[in-house]
Design a protein around this motif. Structure first.
Motif, short mmCIF file in Angstrom:
data_model
loop_
_atom_site.label_atom_id
_atom_site.label_comp_id
_atom_site.label_asym_id
_atom_site.label_seq_id
_atom_site.Cartn_x
_atom_site.Cartn_y
_atom_site.Cartn_z
N HIS A 95 0.84 -1.21 0.00
CA HIS A 95 0.00 0.00 0.00
C HIS A 95 0.87 1.25 0.00
N GLN A 96 1.95 1.23 0.79
CA GLN A 96 2.82 2.40 0.83
C GLN A 96 3.50 2.61 -0.51
N LEU A 97 3.97 1.55 -1.14
CA LEU A 97 4.59 1.67 -2.46
C LEU A 97 3.59 2.20 -3.48
N LEU A 98 2.38 1.72 -3.41
CA LEU A 98 1.32 2.18 -4.31
C LEU A 98 1.08 3.68 -4.14
N ALA A 99 1.17 4.16 -2.92
CA ALA A 99 0.95 5.59 -2.65
C ALA A 99 2.19 6.44 -2.87
N HIS A 101 5.68 5.32 -4.28
CA HIS A 101 6.69 5.08 -5.31
C HIS A 101 6.33 5.91 -6.54
N PRO A 102 7.23 6.77 -7.00
CA PRO A 102 6.87 7.70 -8.08
C PRO A 102 6.28 7.04 -9.33
N ARG A 103 6.90 6.00 -9.80
CA ARG A 103 6.41 5.38 -11.04
C ARG A 103 5.14 4.57 -10.81
N GLU A 161 -0.62 -12.09 -13.67
CA GLU A 161 0.76 -12.28 -14.15
C GLU A 161 1.21 -11.08 -14.97
N LYS A 162 0.30 -10.50 -15.75
CA LYS A 162 0.64 -9.30 -16.51
C LYS A 162 0.92 -8.13 -15.57
N PHE A 163 0.11 -7.99 -14.54
CA PHE A 163 0.34 -6.94 -13.55
C PHE A 163 1.69 -7.13 -12.85
N LEU A 164 2.01 -8.38 -12.50
CA LEU A 164 3.30 -8.65 -11.84
C LEU A 164 4.47 -8.24 -12.73
N THR A 165 4.37 -8.56 -14.01
CA THR A 165 5.43 -8.18 -14.95
C THR A 165 5.56 -6.65 -15.00
N LEU A 166 4.45 -5.97 -15.06
CA LEU A 166 4.46 -4.50 -15.10
C LEU A 166 5.04 -3.93 -13.81
N LEU A 167 4.60 -4.45 -12.67
CA LEU A 167 5.07 -3.93 -11.39
C LEU A 167 6.58 -4.16 -11.21
N ARG A 168 7.07 -5.32 -11.64
CA ARG A 168 8.52 -5.56 -11.59
C ARG A 168 9.26 -4.49 -12.39
N ALA A 169 8.73 -4.16 -13.55
CA ALA A 169 9.37 -3.15 -14.40
C ALA A 169 9.31 -1.76 -13.77
N LEU A 170 8.25 -1.47 -13.05
CA LEU A 170 8.11 -0.16 -12.43
C LEU A 170 8.96 0.01 -11.17
N LEU A 171 9.21 -1.11 -10.50
CA LEU A 171 10.02 -1.04 -9.25
C LEU A 171 11.40 -0.69 -9.58
#
Length: 171
Positions: A95-99, A101-103, A161-171
């Motif tokens: 939740h904190q990362l969602l709020a 993390h800039p990307r 799985e698509k969301f996980l791939t996207l989130l990995r790229a954003l982190l």
């Protein structure tokens, strides 16, 4: 994942703890939260709530964000069929990362509904966890949330799985 029934003890008060036992709980919570990168204040409250065991509170600045872990988190952690303390804290850090993390927050502000925040927080928590059981638990929570939208299990799995791939790229 089945909806968890409230334990009868959660309708009353937790068993009393010494100051030393409460400090040990706080120390454990702080160590886990810091390992996952939580920034802000961390508290342990020896009360039962119906929050699931932990809550994230966003402040004006990240350093003042709040993570509160409650007594039922430790009861749940003791049950091998329930969420571990690590999984609960990883979800709240999600939740904190969602709020914060800039990307991720820029992406989410345009695309993620309030209900979807629970899904994304669980997926982010999954990415933080080292323990395979915790990762599976958080993926199961995300899957359950998505299927509550009426999505079929196979479609939900593909989308997550698509969301996980996207989130990995954003982190």
């Amino acid at each position: 994942m089945a909806v968890r029934e409230l334990r009868s003890s959660q309708m009353s008060s937790p068993r009393p703890l010494t100051d030393e036992e409460q400090q040990k709980r706080l120390d454990r919570v702080v160590a886990i939260a810091r390992r996952f990168g939580f920034v802000g204040r961390i508290e342990y409250r020896h009360v039962f709530t119906q929050s699931g065991g932990a809550q994230y509170g966003r402040a004006n600045v990240e350093e003042m964000d709040l993570l509160v872990v409650y007594a039922e988190a430790f009861e749940r952690d003791a049950d091998p069929n329930d969420f571990s303390l690590e999984a609960m804290i990883a979800h709240e850090r999600g939740h904190q990362l969602l709020a914060r993390h800039p990307r991720i927050s820029a992406w989410a502000s345009r695309r993620v509904s309030e209900r979807g925040e629970e899904v994304i927080a669980s997926l982010l928590g999954k990415l933080l966890c080292d323990n395979p059981r915790d990762r599976d638990t958080l993926m199961g929570k995300a899957s359950f949330e998505v299927m509550q939208y009426g999505m079929a299990a196979d479609v939900a799995s593909q989308r997550l799985e698509k969301f996980l791939t996207l989130l990995r790229a954003l982190l």
